[in-house]
Scaffold this active site. Structure first.
Site, PDB file in Angstrom:
ATOM      1  N   GLU A 151       0.832  -1.198   0.000  1.00 18.85           N
ATOM      2  CA  GLU A 151       0.000   0.000   0.000  1.00 18.85           C
ATOM      3  C   GLU A 151       0.871   1.254   0.000  1.00 18.85           C
ATOM      4  OE1 GLU A 151       0.819   1.925   3.182  1.00 18.85           O
ATOM      5  OE2 GLU A 151      -1.330   1.960   3.557  1.00 18.85           O
ATOM      6  N   CYS A 187      -3.272  -4.306   4.398  1.00 16.79           N
ATOM      7  CA  CYS A 187      -2.184  -5.138   4.929  1.00 16.79           C
ATOM      8  C   CYS A 187      -2.226  -6.597   4.478  1.00 16.79           C
ATOM      9  CB  CYS A 187      -2.190  -5.075   6.460  1.00 16.79           C
ATOM     10  SG  CYS A 187      -1.877  -3.432   7.112  1.00 16.79           S
ATOM     11  N   HIS A 191      -2.101 -11.345  11.560  1.00 13.58           N
ATOM     12  CA  HIS A 191      -1.696  -9.983  11.232  1.00 13.58           C
ATOM     13  C   HIS A 191      -1.533  -9.223  12.540  1.00 13.58           C
ATOM     14  CE1 HIS A 191      -1.041  -6.199   9.461  1.00 13.58           C
ATOM     15  NE2 HIS A 191      -2.164  -5.672   9.911  1.00 13.58           N
TER      16      HIS A 191
END
Lengths: 133, 348
Positions: free
Chosen positions: B81, B113, B235
């Site tokens: 990103e 992400c 994550h």
């Protein structure tokens, strides 16, 4: 400058992956690429050859007064690197502390931004070297 | 056909800034910020590093540990990103740098992400169906946070690359399961320099709903339970969410600590889950099963069930410099130098 794009593009093989030349007649290796072997002259036969990415510092200097486009990099090291095949090239050093930069220190090629003249221009990527333990 | 991880590599910048250094600039209580986020320091890309250079560095290591020829890679996908170009593929830069050009496909993925794990899924499909021999999936980011925003304390830099294929994998990917909804928890509008986020809304309806949805969906699909896994990697937008996700799912905290790196390098966005998986592969033994679940705002999660094979014990099949060794090779910088490297100063 947009006019630099063909030059950046032509140098991608050597700047991205150390693409040099080897003479099949005398086995000498060259960087950057050559069209003609200075040893064998017309008997030489040059082919593309990847240079090793490891070497040692042959000589170096610490730059405090940078040329245009590198003002934010100072102070930085420029070094002559002797690759494992004996070929020498000039490179900026990255991630290398002053106390680690010494003649004969082992270095390895890393891929970095080399130059970016303006925010809207294309980015020139390429090789730098860093001192490794 | 069995598809799996053939090789892997990570790249973590050398520079670090401590949370207390950032907090001192903005007059915040460093201890409260650090304990609130579960982050001590973060990795900072230097002025000559970006998501393309980190992607290349991780890709070179992945190809080396895979022991393959770069010309045999049929697809390169880079999830990020923080692309150096709004329009121009990072994947093509990587393909040139690793000498995989010209006979391959390449593209950049964006899903906050989780774009890196989506890249793995695409490589799995292409290699399992034998359209390509090997695929290279990369997650790479040099994440930015608005000065004085909570994200400035957590947004780190790093990359991880995985060679995906069917021949002699060091870890087999048994299954993958994804969970996706339209959830506006974090975004960056076109031409905006910094992302915006919805504060606490990023937790329950966003991170936890999708992470738990994907992880539970995968385990239901396979008929597995947390006790079947030696490791779990989630994550890690901060150092706390993964512990809570693990606790809700029923994983002991010891199973996630090997792959929980955000406390030391910050949230590396598209690379975060993949660097966590790399840290686990650095130490995993044959037979170990790993549950991996990414999360990308916007929002979605990709879950994978992975089993390590005997191939991982063979010479040079792990990356030569383990993740923790890369984390410990660091140089601290003060806020002013950090601002210079990240081009946060006006006029640079």
């Amino acid at each position: 400058m947009v006019g630099t794009q063909p030059l950046i593009w032509r140098r991608i093989p050597e700047r991205y992956r150390l693409h040099g030349s080897k003479c099949l007649t005398c086995n000498a290796e060259f960087f950057p690429q050559r069209q003609f072997c200075p040893n064998c002259r017309r008997k030489g036969k040059l082919v593309k050859e990847h240079m090793p990415m490891d070497g040692t510092i042959y000589s170096y200097t610490y730059v405090h007064s940078a040329p245009e486009g590198f003002e934010y990099h100072v102070p930085y090291f420029m070094a002559i690197i002797e690759l494992k095949n004996g070929v020498r090239l000039m490179s900026q050093l990255a991630d290398s502390e002053p106390e680690s930069v010494k003649i004969n220190a082992s270095v390895r090629m890393v891929f970095r931004r080399v130059h970016e003249s303006e925010a809207e221009e294309a980015i020139a990527y390429g090789y730098k070297f860093k001192v490794v333990d | 056909m069995t598809v799996g991880i053939i090789g892997y590599g990570t790249s973590i910048p050398k520079l670090r800034i401590k949370v207390e250094e950032i907090a001192s600039v903005w007059g915040k209580n460093a201890e409260r910020v650090s304990s609130g986020l579960g982050i001590k320091e973060k990795a900072v890309a230097s002025f000559d590093e970006d998501s393309a250079t980190l992607a290349v560095e991780s890709a070179r290591v992945a190809i080396q540990s895979a022991g393959i020829r770069a010309q045999d890679i049929g697809a390169i996908f880079v999830g990020s990103e923080s692309k150096p170009y709004a329009v121009k593929p990072t994947a093509a830069i990587v393909a040139e740098a690793v000498a995989a050009v010209p006979d391959l496909t390449a593209a950049d993925f964006e899903f906050a992400c989780k774009a890196g794990t989506t890249a793995i899924q695409c490589c799995m499909g292409l290699s399992a169906s034998q359209y390509i021999q090997y695929g290279l999936a990369i997650g790479s980011d040099t994440a930015q946070g608005r000065p004085n925003d909570a994200l400035e304390f957590s947004a780190g830099s790093g990359a991880a690359a995985f060679v995906i294929g069917t021949e002699k994998p060091i870890a087999e990917i048994e299954a993958t399961f994804s969970y996706t909804t339209d959830t506006p928890d974090f975004w960056r509008r076109q031409h905006a320099e910094f992302p915006r986020h919805a504060g606490r809304f990023t937790a329950g309806p966003a991170y936890f709903k999708h992470t738990l949805g994907a992880a539970n969906g995968l385990m239901n699909k396979l008929g597995t339970q947390p006790k079947d896994y030696a490791f779990a990697v989630f994550h890690q937008p901060n150092g706390k969410f993964p512990y809570r996700a693990a606790s809700i799912l029923g994983f002991e905290k010891e199973k996630i600590e090997s792959g929980l790196l955000t406390p030391m390098i910050g949230n590396t966005y598209s690379a975060a889950t993949l660097i966590g998986l790399s840290a686990v592969l650095d130490i995993a033994k044959p037979g170990d099963r790993i549950l991996v679940t990414s999360y990308g705002s916007g929002a979605g999660s990709d879950a994978f069930s992975i089993t390590v094979t005997k191939e991982i014990t063979k010479k040079a099949r792990r990356q030569p410099v383990p993740v923790w060794e890369q984390i410990n090779n660091k140089k601290y910088v003060p806020y002013a130098i950090y601002a210079k490297h990240r081009k946060k100063l006006k006029g640079m």
